[in-house]
Design an enzyme around this catalytic site. Sequence first.
Site, PDB file in Angstrom:
ATOM      1  N   GLY A 113       0.827  -1.199   0.000  1.00 37.05           N
ATOM      2  CA  GLY A 113       0.000   0.000   0.000  1.00 37.05           C
ATOM      3  C   GLY A 113       0.861   1.248   0.000  1.00 37.05           C
ATOM      4  O   GLY A 113       2.064   1.208   0.284  1.00 37.05           O
ATOM      5  N   CYS A 114       0.247   2.361  -0.324  1.00 32.69           N
ATOM      6  CA  CYS A 114       0.996   3.612  -0.444  1.00 32.69           C
ATOM      7  C   CYS A 114       1.469   4.103   0.931  1.00 32.69           C
ATOM      8  O   CYS A 114       2.655   4.406   1.110  1.00 32.69           O
ATOM      9  CB  CYS A 114       0.156   4.678  -1.143  1.00 32.69           C
TER      10      CYS A 114
END
Lengths: 348, 348, 348, 348
Positions: free
Chosen positions: B150-151
């Site tokens: 995920g970012c």
Amino acid sequence: MNKIKVGIIGGTGYTGVELLRLLVTHPSIDVALITSRAEAGREVVDLFPSLRGFTDLCFSPPDTELLTACDLVFSATPNGIAMTHARALTAAGTKLIDLAADFRIRDIATWEKWYGMQHACPELVAQAVYGLPEMNRQEITNAMIVANPGCYPTATTLGLLPLVQAGLIRSNNLIVDAKSGVTGAGRGANVASLFSEVADSFRAYGVAGHRHHPEITQNIQSVSKSTVDLTFVPHLVPMLRGIHATIYADLIDLDKSLEDVHHMVSSFYADEAFVDVMPLGSHPDTRSVKTSNMCRIALHKAGGSGKLVILSVIDNLTKGAAGQAVQNMNIMLGLDETLGLMSPAVMP
Amino acid sequence: MNKIKVGIIGGTGYTGVELLRLLVTHPSIDVALITSRAEAGREVVDLFPSLRGFTDLCFSPPDTELLTACDLVFSATPNGIAMTHARALTAAGTKLIDLAADFRIRDIATWEKWYGMQHACPELVAQAVYGLPEMNRQEITNAMIVANPGCYPTATTLGLLPLVQAGLIRSNNLIVDAKSGVTGAGRGANVASLFSEVADSFRAYGVAGHRHHPEITQNIQSVSKSTVDLTFVPHLVPMLRGIHATIYADLIDLDKSLEDVHHMVSSFYADEAFVDVMPLGSHPDTRSVKTSNMCRIALHKAGGSGKLVILSVIDNLTKGAAGQAVQNMNIMLGLDETLGLMSPAVMP
Amino acid sequence: MNKIKVGIIGGTGYTGVELLRLLVTHPSIDVALITSRAEAGREVVDLFPSLRGFTDLCFSPPDTELLTACDLVFSATPNGIAMTHARALTAAGTKLIDLAADFRIRDIATWEKWYGMQHACPELVAQAVYGLPEMNRQEITNAMIVANPGCYPTATTLGLLPLVQAGLIRSNNLIVDAKSGVTGAGRGANVASLFSEVADSFRAYGVAGHRHHPEITQNIQSVSKSTVDLTFVPHLVPMLRGIHATIYADLIDLDKSLEDVHHMVSSFYADEAFVDVMPLGSHPDTRSVKTSNMCRIALHKAGGSGKLVILSVIDNLTKGAAGQAVQNMNIMLGLDETLGLMSPAVMP
Amino acid sequence: MNKIKVGIIGGTGYTGVELLRLLVTHPSIDVALITSRAEAGREVVDLFPSLRGFTDLCFSPPDTELLTACDLVFSATPNGIAMTHARALTAAGTKLIDLAADFRIRDIATWEKWYGMQHACPELVAQAVYGLPEMNRQEITNAMIVANPGCYPTATTLGLLPLVQAGLIRSNNLIVDAKSGVTGAGRGANVASLFSEVADSFRAYGVAGHRHHPEITQNIQSVSKSTVDLTFVPHLVPMLRGIHATIYADLIDLDKSLEDVHHMVSSFYADEAFVDVMPLGSHPDTRSVKTSNMCRIALHKAGGSGKLVILSVIDNLTKGAAGQAVQNMNIMLGLDETLGLMSPAVMP
């Protein structure tokens, strides 16, 4: 009815135009004078066309005689100017609200260190009142000089005040991750505030030290029974107005329910016109206070850690500057505290 | 030279178009297929005119036969889709990089709780590799399934990894105050992501719990010798791209100098092409990595408290999604890890 | 004093919340009711926290009995709804201001072509008044139904009205290059209005035809002695509020000085509270009218060609929608036309 | 292979950093030198961290010997600087591409009037080539001095060129309503370009006259058989990059179909790598060319009037400045014209 005469020193910045926006429709006030050396002689509406139809003032040079003829003077200049006017004004019985930092820090040495100059009237600092009405309303009533709080300190202090005062949270592990819109950087011409430098981007600044840190610490320490240790990191958001403080604190009693904390904070602010404790589960956005004098606060326990997270939002130009200054003015002049300030936030 | 055939499942979101932006000029890759049920039959450039001249693909329905004919498939769909393709792909010898969350969390019960669905292939989760090259490069080399991080976890983990692994900071009082651009919310039609809802405003969200919290905790715990207690609060910034993580940590040895910490972290990442430890005193802005696969990190001791503050910025669509996926692809295919990824950030 | 009861049909869009912003502080008005099928039962402040402290209304289903109990009803719904309420309201003696387009176009066939539906009450269109006070003040005074003008037509018509009426410009070569902020696209969930689709970008739309074209043409034709031929191209600006119309016109007498034209237009609007003809040389920015009911107009002769260029700016939500609706309400109810509308624009 | 040595005069503005972004990954070029008096001695990456890892240059004072040692020099300074270097450079056989306006206007008196200074080398203006490759490719090949076109003139000329040259439209009633992102205003510190002055707002400027007007007129006149009368009005859009020209023209043959016009324009540009004539019905947004060297053009007949409307978009820093300069460099050096320029636009 005769209106009360006020003056504004340094009216060409964003704080100045916001003051004018609020004052030109204030029912009890007449803005008699607004000064600017650089723009002296120019019509105010030439610089700020948004005010066309609401004022026919021109900027004038700062003239002590004209200023002392006012009942109250706002100083909306950079730091270090208000203190050069303070003696003359107070001697003449003219009240002063300084929107800059000259009278915010009680310890002169600390002030001189952070602001990089010698204080021009240290004896007046002692008698000045820190103008956060929710903390010092009574003292403001009788003050000759009010130090209007900084924008970050306003949002942060209102978020922490009831919790620290009630001894619910530990004072030695406080973290304030704060975010500000770009108007907080002022209207001076500098590359770092260009649209092309800040739009579509985000960054922290001043991590190693920021002038609002001693101001916040002074506020929190004044209501805390133990020593305050607080980390403060400001950030710049590509938006015009708004402060969002995200505050992390440890509950002393880990079993204290969020509902109890929320109830206590809500009760604390129940009679305040300009602090809104939102329902549990809320995430106030800065636009919910845009152009208004309101501070909105929400309380959470963070997922995982159970740490208390306080969200506090204001408009940096209104509750964080000009609006709070008008609120202070109303108190100092014996007017209804909310006069001229009861407009809903602009959304969107 | 024959190019390697790759496919993209679900190419109509921002991650999909970013993947295409990077892949259409990648020297070793041929994008053979891009799927979308909703847009099947439509030219890709009709949806994304920015790609006119670079591709003549049309969206096609997700056809297992065509997908398994690829050497590698990216899944750029919402959560819960990649896992329905994984068995068929791996059975056919086609490698899979999932840009969603289906293979990120090792504990199936935790995953099912946070993502609100039953996992379709729990047995493949065990063999999937978490695709953060700076942590798991060797395992990625041989993986059939890579869970692209995920970012928020990417920015946070890269900021904390060397410090936690070296035992320099306490793991039980970590605070991650994270800020994201709006593309992180995806290209779905919903009111909360409208320009008129998020422009010129700022807010926190998901304070009580966010799906990236268990992912971050899993990463940090995997390199920590003590129990991790981490507070994570995400915020939405009115900008297109960018993640800024502001991380607060307590040094175990309070006398450790910032220079020493900086030297250690710099050494840790010395050979990494996509992690840039900036000089002391830096405040990286998100635009310094815009459109690039770089993560920039700065280290500070905060004014007052002396708490360690780590600033970590990435582009959420590049190092936080499609760029990192291409980096993983390069590793999995035995190509130079930086191939197709060495463009400077776009500024401004 | 008893306040006048008004209702709002369809209060969940940007026009609805702007109406509420203006009405909750209006000294003569009580908002008795606000309807929304989708949000029925929900507190208004739950959807719009900016109004916390200013209203305790909940959304209710549209109930004819409650609506006809009002003195006046605003319809802030999409096109095609107000016309279904109009007969019942007028029969009950309740005045109606429609902020959508149901009553704007006098020719029913033209309306049905552009709006793609059959008109529900063509007989009421004839008696409705087009609510541009600067054009039709007298008729508005006595109207039962007022068609509140569109945002582009308001800015454009105010820019052209005095010039066309005085016969100073040719009507058959008019070009209106108009630009709007994104709130003009409404609060509906659609991909094209996402932050990530419109931020940091600019585009035209509807070049081949836009619904405001026949409305503008109808307005200009009504004051022109010759046939109107007008090109209208709208554009989308990455900002929240504001319309900027750049209008190109040929002076019939090429020797007519700009000073003369300016004097004529200024005289025409001399008594209007909400039209501000700016000094020669001005370039009004949209923020100079943000949140205000003002239209600011500037006049130029273009470099090179000497063509007359008229710049006209409004806030699309205020003078372009809710503010003008309140202005119309004030006229229809015999109140001071400016009541509740005299706040300076917010800058910045 | 030995790379070709180029220098950059004045590399601290947005055009300079965009040149560097393109040149540091250009396969045939070595940037040998970048000058700035104000920043001499400072590392380029200190000013532009986006370039960290791509260059180790420092800014140096403008030294004629070092500049003339280059094969080609870009001048990315304000107007009036390149002309002071031109004689020395050309005498030494060093080619010059001026990104400012010193060599754009063939008539010296006109230039001196608009740019407010005396020209330093009028004799070189005559031999300089106006660097719009789609117009002057052959002359650019052999030029010693190329005047890189302005951003507005590039977008406008590419939109009008085939239509005027083919005699399809009347030259004496052309209207160019142009809109620019804020980077077009440069990186100088001035109040008018502050974020807080331009964000969330829109305005026209320079209506009475703009320096790009004579440049555009010169271009159009050079391909027109009749006298050009063109109205040009620029506007400022709150976005970073992008020019959108909306051009209004009268077809000489009113019965000419839009399909025919579209076919003609498409054919004209069929072999151009950097002009994209979009399908009928398109409305190109500026982000469709963001960071790319592409110009996208769409053609419409406007609703109502049937006037021809040409939409032309570029990135002002790329095709409108640095990208076109690299395109010219490639041509002048005998390289493939597209070298280093074939990246898709960044979206979003």
